[in-house]
Design a protein around this motif. Structure first.
Motif, PDB file in Angstrom:
ATOM      1  N   ARG A 192     -13.054 -14.610 -61.324  1.00 37.46           N
ATOM      2  CA  ARG A 192     -13.317 -13.313 -60.691  1.00 37.46           C
ATOM      3  C   ARG A 192     -12.447 -12.214 -61.293  1.00 37.46           C
ATOM      4  N   THR A 196     -13.753  -9.024 -63.244  1.00 36.26           N
ATOM      5  CA  THR A 196     -13.409  -7.680 -62.756  1.00 36.26           C
ATOM      6  C   THR A 196     -12.916  -6.799 -63.892  1.00 36.26           C
ATOM      7  N   ASN A 200     -15.258  -3.629 -64.940  1.00 35.63           N
ATOM      8  CA  ASN A 200     -14.643  -2.302 -64.826  1.00 35.63           C
ATOM      9  C   ASN A 200     -14.696  -1.564 -66.151  1.00 35.63           C
TER      10      ASN A 200
END
Length: 452
Positions: A192, A196, A200
């Motif tokens: 995760r 991320t 992003n």
């Protein structure tokens, strides 16, 4: 995967054994910045450079539209292997067309082309983006695809698609290694966090701050770099250490479109783990026989007169039930005849185990086991992972637990032998065991009311 497999060996940093993350690594004073694990970043960078995944694909004549089409192919198809097969086929088609112009015309009804590329969601669009133009406006309705690019451009595209394949393979291997060598929660946390960082960046690729992760970042050190194989996952995702010897930061130099491809692959991690678990089949999980899994258990839905039930001792002495179904429920009388006892056949240990009992007359079922924390009643399942050593799996039956929580607890408790890839398989076994038992308890309650 075996810890010694070539893919695993390539992706794990030297000296970073495939084991549960060391608690000592994260046991630092709370007021001190976390240290970066001392991996051999130079060695890791050399390994991935040999795999051709460290150079931006745009350097090899692949434009944003082409990379976006490849990312879409990954996103729109289950797992990762179909898209990976399509990319390999596309690279081969481009290479062949570069060497022989006559091979630049592809028939849409070709079985191999249809199964490898055109049969995939987004396959025709990817083929079109790589320069194979359809003979009609809608690529999905085409009868032929013809390469419009020159031989030199086709050769450059073939090389670029080959690098895209290497990037996807490196990411897949890293995802598998993280899932194989960590407890499930640690693997999920590492994945995760990597996803991320990448998503992003994909949403704002021009933002230089999102391209740089400080080495002192606590989440990075504890959740990603602290996980076995996490360093290789971060590196395969395009974040390289600067400087390599003693990193102060991890910087991604990939173009926006290639970041999108990385994000698409990371988004398929659950599918990669699920496909691997399915390919491994029944990996020695609870109660499997050498000739295959025993028949599923069935609830006792027709409860006879309690006076006719066998005594507990007689049932236990009688051995396996017909069919030998694992966790098959059966009813018997207590030795004093004052209660109906529910037992289950444990095929892993070849014995009957007591699930609980219902006093006569009563409709209150007293479970024999609870969850380890005592929060709710539980069903106990004997497990043999293939080494002959019996383990216990407890699944809550009071409404607060579910099969996935039970499976996760069992995997975490036996991380040396199990990993995240076994979650669905174990959860399926828990469902198969709990359902018939609960149905039998309800049938017993109905019978108790009817007979008393």
């Amino acid at each position: 995967l075996a810890a010694t497999s070539p893919a695993r060996a390539r992706l794990l940093p030297p000296g970073h054994a495939p084991s549960r993350p060391s608690l000592a690594r994260s046991a630092q004073p709370t007021d001190a910045p976390p240290s970066v694990p001392t991996f051999s970043w130079v060695h890791l960078q050399q390994d991935l450079e040999r795999a051709c995944v460290c150079l931006p694909l745009l350097a090899s004549n692949m434009c944003d539209a082409e990379l976006a089409a490849l990312a879409s192919l990954v996103e729109r198809n289950e797992g990762i292997d179909p898209a990976l097969g399509a990319l390999r086929t596309a690279a081969l088609l481009l290479k062949n067309a570069a060497a022989d112009k006559s091979k630049g015309v592809l028939r849409a009804d070709n079985k191999a082309l249809r199964s490898k590329i055109l049969g995939l969601d987004g396959g025709a669009a990817a083929l079109h983006a790589l320069g194979f133009r359809a003979d009609v406006e809608d690529p999905e309705q085409a009868t032929t695809f013809s390469l419009a690019a020159s031989s030199s451009t086709a050769a450059a595209l073939a090389e670029a698609v080959g690098k895209a394949v290497a990037r996807v393979v490196a990411l897949k291997d890293a995802i598998v290694a993280v899932g194989d060598s960590n407890a499930p929660q640690a693997a999920q946390d590492a994945l995760r966090l990597a996803a991320t960082y990448v998503t992003n960046l994909a949403s704002d690729a021009a933002n230089e701050r999102k391209r740089r992760i400080g080495a002192a970042n606590k989440a990075l050190a504890s959740r990603l770099l602290g996980a076995s194989g996490g360093a290789a996952l971060l590196f395969a995702a395009g974040f390289a250490p600067e400087p390599a010897e003693a990193p102060e930061a991890f910087v991604c130099a990939l173009p926006a479109a290639e970041v999108g491809l990385v994000a698409a692959v990371l988004g398929r991690a659950d599918g990669i783990w699920a496909a691997l678990a399915a390919a491994r089949g029944g990996g020695g999980v609870a109660g499997e026989e050498a000739a295959g899994e025993p028949s599923p258990s069935e609830a006792v839905t027709s409860v006879p007169r309690f006076a006719t039930l066998p005594l507990v001792d007689a049932l236990c002495a009688g051995g396996a039930p017909p069919g030998g179904a694992d966790m098959q429920p059966k009813l018997a009388k207590a030795r004093d005849g004052q209660a109906v006892v529910l037992l289950c056949w444990q095929s892993a240990s070849k014995r009957w185990s007591r699930v609980g009992q219902m006093p006569i007359p009563s409709t209150s079922f007293a479970w024999a086991q609870t969850l380890p924390d005592g929060s709710e009643p539980a069903l106990s399942i004997d497990v043999d992972l293939g080494d002959g050593k019996l383990l216990e799996l407890r699944a809550g039956v009071g409404g607060g637990d579910n099969e996935y929580l039970a499976a996760k607890r069992f995997i975490d408790a036996n991380w040396e032998s199990l990993n995240n890839n076994h979650l669905e398989e174990i959860a399926r076994k828990v469902r198969a065991a709990v359902g018939p038992v609960l149905a039998t308890v309800e049938a017993l309650r109905d019978a108790m009311e009817a007979q008393n």
